[in-house]
Every structure is written in structure tokens, then in C-alpha cells.
Design an enzyme around this catalytic site. Structure first.
Site, PDB file in Angstrom:
ATOM      1  N   SER A   1     -37.672  57.344  17.301  1.00  0.00           N
ATOM      2  CA  SER A   1     -37.798  56.619  18.565  1.00  0.00           C
ATOM      3  C   SER A   1     -38.405  55.250  18.315  1.00  0.00           C
ATOM      4  O   SER A   1     -39.188  55.065  17.359  1.00  0.00           O
ATOM      5  CB  SER A   1     -38.730  57.432  19.479  1.00  0.00           C
TER       6      SER A   1
ATOM      7  N   TYR B   1     -47.097  62.311  21.119  1.00  0.00           N
ATOM      8  CA  TYR B   1     -45.635  62.348  20.964  1.00  0.00           C
ATOM      9  C   TYR B   1     -45.202  61.351  19.876  1.00  0.00           C
ATOM     10  O   TYR B   1     -44.455  61.696  18.956  1.00  0.00           O
ATOM     11  CB  TYR B   1     -44.948  61.993  22.291  1.00  0.00           C
TER      12      TYR B   1
ATOM     13  N   LYS C   1     -43.343  61.775  15.912  1.00  0.00           N
ATOM     14  CA  LYS C   1     -42.183  61.054  15.367  1.00  0.00           C
ATOM     15  C   LYS C   1     -42.573  60.336  14.071  1.00  0.00           C
ATOM     16  O   LYS C   1     -41.837  60.354  13.083  1.00  0.00           O
ATOM     17  CB  LYS C   1     -41.642  60.042  16.384  1.00  0.00           C
TER      18      LYS C   1
HETATM   19  P1  NAD Z   1     -33.962  66.708  25.841  1.00  0.00           P
HETATM   20  O1  NAD Z   1     -35.269  67.307  26.199  1.00  0.00           O
HETATM   21  O2  NAD Z   1     -32.944  66.535  26.903  1.00  0.00           O
HETATM   22  O3  NAD Z   1     -33.301  67.520  24.635  1.00  0.00           O
HETATM   23  C1  NAD Z   1     -34.062  68.154  23.646  1.00  0.00           C
HETATM   24  C2  NAD Z   1     -33.562  69.591  23.533  1.00  0.00           C
HETATM   25  O4  NAD Z   1     -34.296  70.269  22.506  1.00  0.00           O
HETATM   26  C3  NAD Z   1     -33.743  70.391  24.820  1.00  0.00           C
HETATM   27  O5  NAD Z   1     -32.503  70.950  25.189  1.00  0.00           O
HETATM   28  C4  NAD Z   1     -34.767  71.459  24.462  1.00  0.00           C
HETATM   29  O6  NAD Z   1     -34.540  72.661  25.160  1.00  0.00           O
HETATM   30  C5  NAD Z   1     -34.572  71.582  22.964  1.00  0.00           C
HETATM   31  N1  NAD Z   1     -35.743  72.054  22.210  1.00  0.00           N
HETATM   32  C6  NAD Z   1     -37.010  71.574  22.261  1.00  0.00           C
HETATM   33  N2  NAD Z   1     -37.803  72.252  21.412  1.00  0.00           N
HETATM   34  C7  NAD Z   1     -37.022  73.158  20.782  1.00  0.00           C
HETATM   35  C8  NAD Z   1     -37.255  74.168  19.804  1.00  0.00           C
HETATM   36  N3  NAD Z   1     -38.479  74.358  19.297  1.00  0.00           N
HETATM   37  N4  NAD Z   1     -36.234  74.927  19.386  1.00  0.00           N
HETATM   38  C9  NAD Z   1     -34.992  74.762  19.908  1.00  0.00           C
HETATM   39  N5  NAD Z   1     -34.702  73.840  20.852  1.00  0.00           N
HETATM   40  C10 NAD Z   1     -35.716  73.046  21.288  1.00  0.00           C
HETATM   41  O7  NAD Z   1     -34.284  65.293  25.147  1.00  0.00           O
HETATM   42  P2  NAD Z   1     -33.302  64.128  24.720  1.00  0.00           P
HETATM   43  O8  NAD Z   1     -33.548  62.976  25.615  1.00  0.00           O
HETATM   44  O9  NAD Z   1     -31.938  64.616  24.553  1.00  0.00           O
HETATM   45  O10 NAD Z   1     -33.941  63.764  23.298  1.00  0.00           O
HETATM   46  C11 NAD Z   1     -33.447  64.283  22.091  1.00  0.00           C
HETATM   47  C12 NAD Z   1     -34.315  63.780  20.943  1.00  0.00           C
HETATM   48  O11 NAD Z   1     -34.338  62.358  20.949  1.00  0.00           O
HETATM   49  C13 NAD Z   1     -35.782  64.228  21.041  1.00  0.00           C
HETATM   50  O12 NAD Z   1     -36.239  64.535  19.733  1.00  0.00           O
HETATM   51  C14 NAD Z   1     -36.484  62.991  21.574  1.00  0.00           C
HETATM   52  O13 NAD Z   1     -37.829  62.930  21.178  1.00  0.00           O
HETATM   53  C15 NAD Z   1     -35.670  61.888  20.947  1.00  0.00           C
HETATM   54  N6  NAD Z   1     -35.745  60.627  21.714  1.00  0.00           N
HETATM   55  C16 NAD Z   1     -35.389  60.643  23.043  1.00  0.00           C
HETATM   56  C17 NAD Z   1     -35.486  59.483  23.785  1.00  0.00           C
HETATM   57  C18 NAD Z   1     -35.131  59.485  25.254  1.00  0.00           C
HETATM   58  O14 NAD Z   1     -35.566  58.602  25.971  1.00  0.00           O
HETATM   59  N7  NAD Z   1     -34.342  60.401  25.761  1.00  0.00           N
HETATM   60  C19 NAD Z   1     -35.921  58.288  23.178  1.00  0.00           C
HETATM   61  C20 NAD Z   1     -36.253  58.308  21.826  1.00  0.00           C
HETATM   62  C21 NAD Z   1     -36.162  59.500  21.101  1.00  0.00           C
HETATM   63  C1  UD1 Z   2     -41.048  55.679  27.244  1.00  0.00           C
HETATM   64  C2  UD1 Z   2     -42.100  56.188  26.298  1.00  0.00           C
HETATM   65  C3  UD1 Z   2     -41.572  56.128  24.867  1.00  0.00           C
HETATM   66  C4  UD1 Z   2     -40.280  56.901  24.741  1.00  0.00           C
HETATM   67  C5  UD1 Z   2     -39.285  56.342  25.755  1.00  0.00           C
HETATM   68  C6  UD1 Z   2     -38.018  57.146  25.742  1.00  0.00           C
HETATM   69  C7  UD1 Z   2     -44.223  55.678  27.374  1.00  0.00           C
HETATM   70  C8  UD1 Z   2     -45.466  54.868  27.307  1.00  0.00           C
HETATM   71  N1  UD1 Z   2     -43.312  55.409  26.450  1.00  0.00           N
HETATM   72  O1  UD1 Z   2     -40.767  54.353  26.938  1.00  0.00           O
HETATM   73  O2  UD1 Z   2     -42.515  56.675  23.985  1.00  0.00           O
HETATM   74  O3  UD1 Z   2     -39.752  56.814  23.447  1.00  0.00           O
HETATM   75  O4  UD1 Z   2     -39.857  56.429  27.076  1.00  0.00           O
HETATM   76  O5  UD1 Z   2     -37.127  56.646  26.673  1.00  0.00           O
HETATM   77  O6  UD1 Z   2     -44.069  56.545  28.206  1.00  0.00           O
HETATM   78  N2  UD1 Z   2     -41.304  52.028  34.900  1.00  0.00           N
HETATM   79  C9  UD1 Z   2     -41.594  51.749  36.218  1.00  0.00           C
HETATM   80  N3  UD1 Z   2     -41.604  52.784  37.106  1.00  0.00           N
HETATM   81  C10 UD1 Z   2     -41.338  54.077  36.746  1.00  0.00           C
HETATM   82  C11 UD1 Z   2     -41.028  54.358  35.383  1.00  0.00           C
HETATM   83  C12 UD1 Z   2     -41.043  53.312  34.491  1.00  0.00           C
HETATM   84  O7  UD1 Z   2     -41.847  50.604  36.585  1.00  0.00           O
HETATM   85  O8  UD1 Z   2     -41.368  54.975  37.603  1.00  0.00           O
HETATM   86  C13 UD1 Z   2     -41.275  50.920  33.926  1.00  0.00           C
HETATM   87  C14 UD1 Z   2     -42.252  51.119  32.776  1.00  0.00           C
HETATM   88  O9  UD1 Z   2     -43.493  50.606  33.088  1.00  0.00           O
HETATM   89  C15 UD1 Z   2     -41.529  50.353  31.658  1.00  0.00           C
HETATM   90  C16 UD1 Z   2     -40.044  50.507  31.990  1.00  0.00           C
HETATM   91  O10 UD1 Z   2     -39.988  50.885  33.362  1.00  0.00           O
HETATM   92  O11 UD1 Z   2     -41.857  49.008  31.719  1.00  0.00           O
HETATM   93  C17 UD1 Z   2     -39.349  51.585  31.156  1.00  0.00           C
HETATM   94  O12 UD1 Z   2     -40.114  52.773  31.244  1.00  0.00           O
HETATM   95  P1  UD1 Z   2     -39.653  54.170  30.622  1.00  0.00           P
HETATM   96  O13 UD1 Z   2     -38.278  54.476  31.089  1.00  0.00           O
HETATM   97  O14 UD1 Z   2     -40.718  55.162  30.899  1.00  0.00           O
HETATM   98  O15 UD1 Z   2     -39.526  53.872  29.071  1.00  0.00           O
HETATM   99  P2  UD1 Z   2     -40.619  53.263  28.028  1.00  0.00           P
HETATM  100  O16 UD1 Z   2     -41.913  53.055  28.668  1.00  0.00           O
HETATM  101  O17 UD1 Z   2     -39.978  52.105  27.387  1.00  0.00           O
END
Ligand code: NAD
Ligand code: UD1
Length: 351
Positions: free
Chosen positions: A134, A158, A162
């Protein structure tokens, strides 16, 4: 020699938001896919919809195991059934606030789950891994755009999971150079599949901006809190690099291709972002335009720990993976609204 089209991929967390979109693209590209997911943050209905979208041929190539990476019996069942050519590892917990309140839950799930997975990959001779990292590993970056060789920092449990897992991956590969590991650092994934059949469906009140806006638009929440309007940016709100989830999915296919074809990968990280910064106000305006809905807003203080502006340098991924995001904010909002309007309660039919 087996063609790339017949390769078997294990997708952990494949029932989740990014996982479902990536599994669909893998099936469309002719890969065989096994999912392991414990449904902690997802529902089986999402996998059923992927099967429908993949059609008869695609869905024949999909196996779904309900299982937990922390449970070695579950892993044994999956690994003993199929010989995997590579693993895409999404499974993990991702809510920043919850990780501050319950750090042990995050260290247990994300670290132990991944260590078990690596152990089984080793036991079964699969040393090719794509890992979900991430942009959180850049902390509050001193410079933008974020470049992959910046110093890494974590701001919360969190983020630390990572960061630790990236370091573990680097150590594992250093000790055994046969490993090929790609760490993908996602920026802010949003949007949904163009069909509107799969998308993000967070449990409880969303923490992230786009799912929150979406729930205001469908009437589940009354207004959007804008966290900070006094940042030193063009309109006072914070800037992020939003990326369409289908572009992310394609980034995983590009990473797999690299892993299968290049032998000098080692353990290396790539940013997956668009390289463009969009402010919160701009995102709200784009969503209003796409949906035709007014999003009521409330100006609030900054959210603790938030950075002013974060966006990716996309040069390395473009050059080495041959991958570049195709979609802009307009398409992200269009597809997110299509998903939201067809599924106002996500995968559930009612509250
Ligand atoms: P998500 O929660 O929708 O998907 C993660 C999946 O993993 C879920 O279906 C959950 O049930 C499963 N899971 C969690 N722990 C598990 C375990 N111990 N065994 C088996 N299954 C398990 O999240 P996502 O948005 O699809 O994210 C996927 C990956 O990407 C995560 O590792 C997350 O940290 C990373 N990531 C997500 C974002 C984001 O904003 N969505 C940003 C950066 C990184
Ligand atoms: C957040 C996480 C980051 C994670 C990422 C995944 C935090 C501090 N960081 O990032 O670790 O990898 O999500 O997508 O939580 N905002 C509003 N109102 C809201 C929600 C968000 O104004 O209700 C603003 C936030 O202040 C930010 C922007 O929208 O400026 C994006 O927020 P968000 O979607 O939560 O993502 P990140 O903060 O970038």
C-alpha cells in the site's frame, strides 16, 4: 511447455473488493484460479457474481475454498489439491482506525497469515508471489510524487503490517534467490466493474472517501464530512491518487506476466496509481456529475494522521511492467455509481 494461459494461480482474499475484480480478469485471460478466503470482510455472493461474469468457460476454471490463512489445515487442503504456478496475496485486514484500537488482531491476521502462506508455498515448491502492499508505506511523504526507492515509514499498526511484510518478503528472497516477488503498492482504489455486478461493499460505516460518498448518494448516510479544508492545496482539501479497480486488476496481470517471463526480478516494488492528484472537493464534484445526485457536505477539522498530498510516480511500473492506468476520475465515478445504484445495499438485498 505449458502455455501461460493454463497456469494456476492461488488468490488469497479473492472474495474481497480488489480480489474479485482481479479474479475476473485472470479468468478472462484464461488462467485457472483457486481462491482462499475466510469471508471475514466479504460474502460468497461476490464469488458467485464473478462466476456469472466469467461465463461458462471462465467459471469452470474457478475453485473457491472458504478457509483462513492462519489455519494450516485449511492451507493444506488448498495446496494438496492444486499445483500453483504463482500466488496473488490479497488476504488481510485493512481498516486503519481498527488497527489502532486492535493492533494484535492486525498483527495476528496479516503477519501470521502471510508467514503460513509462505511456509506452504515453500513446502509445495511455489516461489512466485505478488503481494498487496500500500501507499501507506510512504507515511507522510516529504516529496511527491512517491518513488519506489523512498524511505519507508509506517504511521499505524495496519501500515506496520504492510511494512513488516515487505521486509519479510525481501529477506525471504535474499535467503533463497529462486523466489520471484513483486510488491504492489496501491494508491487509492475506487470504482467497480463496468457491469455494476461487483464492487466495494464495506461492513459498517465506511472509513474511505468513495464508499462514504456512495452511501450518501443512495441515501444511506445524510452527508459527507470533509476532513480538512485548510490544507495548502488548490482548494484547501487533501489530494490523493485515485485508481480504478479494473486498472489495478490489470496491474496484477502485468505483474504475473513479469514474474513468469523475467528471471532477474528478485523482490521488487511497484506503485500502482495514475500519477494524478485529485482533491476531495474535486472528487465530490465528479461524483455529483456522474450520478446526478447532490452530495450534502459538512466541513470538518483535518483527520489526524492524514497527509496533505499523496500521489504516485508511475514511471517504474510503466517501464518495467508495461502497465499504465487507463481510466480517469470520470470513469471511476461513473462505474462506482453504476454499482451503487444497482446495489444500494451492496451484496445484500436489504439492510
Ligand atoms: P477486502 O477486505 O475487500 O478483501 C480482503 C479479503 O481477505 C476479504 O475478502 C477477507 O475476507 C479476506 N481475508 C482477510 N483475512 C483473511 C485470512 N486470514 N484468511 C483468509 N482470508 C482473509 O480488501 P481489499 O480492498 O480487496 O484489499 C485487498 C488487499 O489490498 C489487502 O491486503 C489490503 O490491505 C490491500 N490494500 C487495499 C487498499 C484499499 O484501499 N482497498 C489499499 C492498499 C492496499
Ligand atoms: C486510507 C488509509 C491508508 C490506506 C488507504 C486505502 C488512513 C489515514 N489512511 O488512505 O492507510 O492504504 O486508505 O485506500 O486512513 N475523507 C473525507 N471524508 C471521509 C473520508 C475521507 O474528507 O469521510 C478524505 C480524507 O481526509 C483524505 C481523502 O478523503 O484526504 C481520502 O481518504 P481515504 O479514502 O480514507 O484514503 P486515505 O486517507 O488516502
Amino acid at each position: 511447455m505449458a502455455s501461460e494461459k493454463q497456469q494456476s494461480i492461488l488468490v488469497t482474499g479473492g472474495a474481497g473488493f480488489i480480489g474479485t475484480h482481479t479474479v475476473l480478469q485472470l479468468l478472462n485471460e484464461g488462467f485457472k484460479v483457486s481462491i482462499i478466503d475466510n469471508l471475514d470482510n466479504s460474502v460468497e455472493e461476490a464469488v458467485d457474481r464473478v462466476r456469472d461474469l466469467a461465463g461458462r468457460d471462465g467459471s469452470r476454471n474457478l475453485i473457491f475454498h472458504v478457509g483462513d490463512l492462519r489455519n494450516k489445515d485449511d492451507l493444506e487442503k488448498v495446496f494438496s489439491q492444486t499445483r500453483f504456478d504463482a500466488v496473488i496475496h490479497f488476504a488481510g485486514l485493512k481498516a486503519v482506525g481498527e488497527s489502532v484500537a486492535k493492533p494484535l488482531r492486525y498483527y495476528d491476521n496479516n503477519l501470521i497469515g502471510t508467514l503460513n502462506l509462505i511456509e506452504f508455498m515453500l513446502n509445495y515448491g511455489c516461489k512466485k508471489l505478488v503481494f498487496s502492499s500500500s501507499a501507506t508505506v510512504y507515511g507522510q511523504p516529504e516529496k511527491i510524487p512517491c518513488v519506489e526507492d523512498f524511505e519507508l515509514k509506517a504511521m499505524n499498526p495496519y501500515g506496520r503490517t504492510k511494512l513488516f511484510l515487505e521486509e519479510i518478503a525481501r529477506d525471504v528472497q535474499k535467503a533463497d534467490p529462486e523466489w520471484r516477488i513483486i510488491l504492489l503498492r496501491y494508491f487509492n482504489p475506487v470504482g467497480a466493474h463496468i457491469s455494476g455486478q461487483i464492487g466495494e461493499d464495506p461492513k459498517g460505516i465506511p472509513n474511505n472517501l468513495m464508499p462514504y460518498i456512495q452511501q450518501v448518494a443512495v441515501g444511506r448516510l445524510p452527508e459527507l464530512n470533509i476532513f480538512g479544508h485548510d490544507y495548502p492545496t488548490k482548494d484547501g482539501s487533501a489530494i490523493r491518487d485515485y485508481i480504478h479497480v479494473m486498472d489495478l486488476a490489470d496491474g496484477h496481470i502485468a505483474a504475473l506476466r513479469k514474474i513468469f517471463t523475467a528471471d532477474d526480478i528478485g523482490c521488487t516494488a511497484y506503485n500502482l496509481g495514475t500519477g494524478c492528484g485529485t482533491s476531495v472537493f474535486e472528487m465530490v464534484a465528479a461524483f455529483e456529475k456522474a450520478s446526478g445526485k447532490k452530495i450534502p457536505i459538512k466541513l470538518c477539522p483535518r483527520r489526524p494522521g492524514d497527509a496533505t498530498a499523496v500521489y504516485a510516480s508511475t514511471e517504474k511500473a510503466e517501464k518495467e511492467l508495461g502497465w499504465k492506468a487507463r481510466y480517469g476520475v470520470e470513469e471511476m465515478c461513473r462505474d462506482q455509481w453504476n454499482w451503487a445504484s444497482k446495489n444500494p445495499w451492496g451484496y445484500h438485498s436489504q439492510p
